[in-house]
Scaffold this motif. Structure first.
Motif, mmCIF file in Angstrom:
data_model
loop_
_atom_site.group_PDB
_atom_site.id
_atom_site.type_symbol
_atom_site.label_atom_id
_atom_site.label_comp_id
_atom_site.label_asym_id
_atom_site.label_seq_id
_atom_site.Cartn_x
_atom_site.Cartn_y
_atom_site.Cartn_z
ATOM 1 N N CYS A 1 5.314 8.085 15.764
ATOM 2 C CA CYS A 1 5.241 8.382 14.327
ATOM 3 C C CYS A 1 5.373 6.816 13.515
ATOM 4 C CB CYS A 1 6.242 9.366 14.049
ATOM 5 S SG CYS A 1 5.950 10.858 14.948
ATOM 6 N N THR A 2 5.208 6.978 12.437
ATOM 7 C CA THR A 2 5.455 5.964 11.531
ATOM 8 C C THR A 2 6.798 6.239 10.510
ATOM 9 O OG1 THR A 2 3.082 5.440 11.004
ATOM 10 C CG2 THR A 2 4.434 4.556 9.432
ATOM 11 N N GLU A 3 7.738 5.351 10.428
ATOM 12 C CA GLU A 3 8.660 5.630 9.767
ATOM 13 C C GLU A 3 8.958 4.548 8.764
ATOM 14 O OE1 GLU A 3 12.251 5.848 12.204
ATOM 15 O OE2 GLU A 3 12.701 3.391 11.757
ATOM 16 N N TYR A 4 9.978 4.761 7.452
ATOM 17 C CA TYR A 4 10.347 3.734 6.749
ATOM 18 C C TYR A 4 11.707 3.525 7.030
ATOM 19 C CZ TYR A 4 11.224 1.091 2.534
ATOM 20 O OH TYR A 4 11.456 0.256 1.449
ATOM 21 N N ASN A 5 12.192 2.428 7.559
ATOM 22 C CA ASN A 5 13.450 2.092 7.712
ATOM 23 C C ASN A 5 14.095 1.382 6.146
ATOM 24 O OD1 ASN A 5 15.710 0.180 8.225
ATOM 25 N ND2 ASN A 5 15.143 0.883 10.344
ATOM 26 N N PRO B 1 -3.766 7.481 19.515
ATOM 27 C CA PRO B 1 -2.923 6.231 20.220
ATOM 28 C C PRO B 1 -2.564 5.294 19.488
ATOM 29 C CG PRO B 1 -4.815 6.975 21.584
ATOM 30 C CD PRO B 1 -4.914 7.665 20.203
ATOM 31 N N PHE B 2 -3.323 4.763 18.407
ATOM 32 C CA PHE B 2 -2.910 3.944 17.569
ATOM 33 C C PHE B 2 -3.663 4.268 16.323
ATOM 34 C CE2 PHE B 2 -6.530 2.096 19.673
ATOM 35 C CZ PHE B 2 -7.538 1.642 18.714
ATOM 36 N N TYR B 3 -3.174 3.799 15.072
ATOM 37 C CA TYR B 3 -3.413 4.120 13.804
ATOM 38 C C TYR B 3 -2.897 3.287 12.747
ATOM 39 C CZ TYR B 3 0.864 6.860 13.392
ATOM 40 O OH TYR B 3 2.089 7.150 13.458
ATOM 41 N N SER B 4 -3.410 3.388 11.516
ATOM 42 C CA SER B 4 -2.858 2.722 10.324
ATOM 43 C C SER B 4 -1.808 3.280 9.639
ATOM 44 C CB SER B 4 -3.980 2.624 9.160
ATOM 45 O OG SER B 4 -3.459 1.991 7.932
ATOM 46 N N SER B 5 -0.787 2.713 9.546
ATOM 47 C CA SER B 5 0.535 3.239 9.031
ATOM 48 C C SER B 5 0.206 4.109 7.722
ATOM 49 C CB SER B 5 1.660 2.244 8.618
ATOM 50 O OG SER B 5 1.249 1.291 7.796
ATOM 51 N N THR B 6 -0.923 3.684 6.758
ATOM 52 C CA THR B 6 -1.217 4.604 5.800
ATOM 53 C C THR B 6 -1.913 5.801 5.892
ATOM 54 O OG1 THR B 6 -3.372 3.309 5.254
ATOM 55 C CG2 THR B 6 -1.375 2.394 4.196
ATOM 56 N N GLU B 7 -2.031 6.097 7.194
ATOM 57 C CA GLU B 7 -2.949 7.302 7.371
ATOM 58 C C GLU B 7 -2.061 8.317 8.476
ATOM 59 O OE1 GLU B 7 -6.442 7.720 6.765
ATOM 60 O OE2 GLU B 7 -5.985 6.013 5.571
ATOM 61 N N GLN C 1 0.881 -1.163 -0.182
ATOM 62 C CA GLN C 1 0.072 0.036 -0.217
ATOM 63 C C GLN C 1 0.904 1.417 0.098
ATOM 64 O OE1 GLN C 1 -2.326 -0.759 3.359
ATOM 65 N NE2 GLN C 1 -4.127 -1.641 2.164
ATOM 66 N N TYR C 2 0.379 2.279 -0.517
ATOM 67 C CA TYR C 2 1.219 3.607 -0.515
ATOM 68 C C TYR C 2 1.182 4.122 0.871
ATOM 69 C CZ TYR C 2 2.038 8.630 -1.341
ATOM 70 O OH TYR C 2 2.679 9.734 -1.239
ATOM 71 N N HIS C 3 2.391 4.664 1.083
ATOM 72 C CA HIS C 3 2.591 5.397 2.287
ATOM 73 C C HIS C 3 3.529 6.568 1.857
ATOM 74 C CE1 HIS C 3 2.009 1.352 3.906
ATOM 75 N NE2 HIS C 3 2.117 1.886 5.219
ATOM 76 N N CYS C 4 3.227 7.694 2.729
ATOM 77 C CA CYS C 4 3.899 8.885 2.834
ATOM 78 C C CYS C 4 4.497 9.182 4.399
ATOM 79 C CB CYS C 4 2.973 10.001 2.325
ATOM 80 S SG CYS C 4 4.063 11.741 2.358
ATOM 81 N N VAL C 5 5.623 8.859 4.544
ATOM 82 C CA VAL C 5 6.056 8.607 6.075
ATOM 83 C C VAL C 5 7.445 9.417 6.067
ATOM 84 C CG1 VAL C 5 4.812 6.753 6.465
ATOM 85 C CG2 VAL C 5 7.006 6.677 5.592
ATOM 86 N N ILE C 6 7.900 9.351 7.159
ATOM 87 C CA ILE C 6 9.331 10.222 7.388
ATOM 88 C C ILE C 6 10.463 8.856 7.295
ATOM 89 C CG2 ILE C 6 8.327 11.805 8.877
ATOM 90 C CD1 ILE C 6 9.226 10.238 11.346
ATOM 91 N N ASN C 7 11.465 9.242 7.281
ATOM 92 C CA ASN C 7 12.826 8.358 7.468
ATOM 93 C C ASN C 7 12.978 8.217 9.002
ATOM 94 O OD1 ASN C 7 14.215 10.729 7.912
ATOM 95 N ND2 ASN C 7 15.550 10.402 6.049
ATOM 96 N N ALA C 8 13.981 7.359 9.044
ATOM 97 C CA ALA C 8 14.434 7.007 10.368
ATOM 98 C C ALA C 8 15.147 8.258 11.286
ATOM 99 C CB ALA C 8 15.488 5.789 10.440
ATOM 100 N N TRP C 9 15.615 9.196 10.584
ATOM 101 C CA TRP C 9 16.341 10.321 11.060
ATOM 102 C C TRP C 9 15.222 11.523 11.262
ATOM 103 C CZ3 TRP C 9 18.410 7.433 7.202
ATOM 104 C CH2 TRP C 9 19.214 6.546 7.608
ATOM 105 N N ARG C 10 14.131 11.411 10.600
ATOM 106 C CA ARG C 10 13.170 12.356 10.683
ATOM 107 C C ARG C 10 13.532 13.830 9.876
ATOM 108 N NH1 ARG C 10 12.351 11.788 17.191
ATOM 109 N NH2 ARG C 10 13.823 13.217 16.784
ATOM 110 N N ASN C 11 14.432 13.430 9.130
ATOM 111 C CA ASN C 11 14.805 14.674 8.187
ATOM 112 C C ASN C 11 14.246 14.871 6.770
ATOM 113 O OD1 ASN C 11 16.611 12.781 7.013
ATOM 114 N ND2 ASN C 11 18.305 13.841 7.636
ATOM 115 N N ALA C 12 13.323 13.703 6.354
ATOM 116 C CA ALA C 12 12.901 13.571 5.013
ATOM 117 C C ALA C 12 11.606 12.709 4.845
ATOM 118 C CB ALA C 12 14.047 13.044 4.122
ATOM 119 N N THR C 13 10.811 13.151 4.029
ATOM 120 C CA THR C 13 9.562 12.444 3.727
ATOM 121 C C THR C 13 9.570 11.566 2.607
ATOM 122 O OG1 THR C 13 8.321 14.306 4.666
ATOM 123 C CG2 THR C 13 7.129 12.757 3.412
#
Length: 87
Positions: A48-52, A75-81, A22-34
């Motif tokens: 927060c959700t990250e992509y490792n 408190p909990f949510y889908s990573s796609t959201e 599924q499509y995700h728009c998330v931060i990287n592990a260092w929180r300096n890029a989407t």
């Protein structure tokens, strides 16, 4: 990105046919890029959700508490959201 059409075998052990990229728009592990990625969905709890990039996986970023962002993540949510509570 048409993520659902990507052939993958990561979720073969589930044998349900429900687990697709599924499509995700998330931060990287260092929180300096989407990042925009296709990955398996996860339920995220309290962070927060990250992509490792090294593991090629969606996961919680334990160093980032999204409940303090505006608007805050629940408190909990889908990573796609995740984009709804950070951007």
């Amino acid at each position: 990105m048409n993520c659902e059409s990507i052939e993958q075998h990561c979720s073969d052990s589930f044998n349900t046919g429900r687990h697709q990229f599924q499509y995700h728009c998330v931060i990287n592990a260092w929180r300096n890029a989407t990042l925009e990625v296709c990955a398996l969905h996860r339920t995220i709890f309290g962070h927060c959700t990250e992509y490792n990039i090294d593991g090629s996986v969606i996961q919680e970023n334990y160093g980032a508490d999204c409940s303090k962002d505006y608007p805050p993540c629940p408190p909990f949510y889908s990573s796609t959201e995740e984009y709804k509570c950070r951007f």
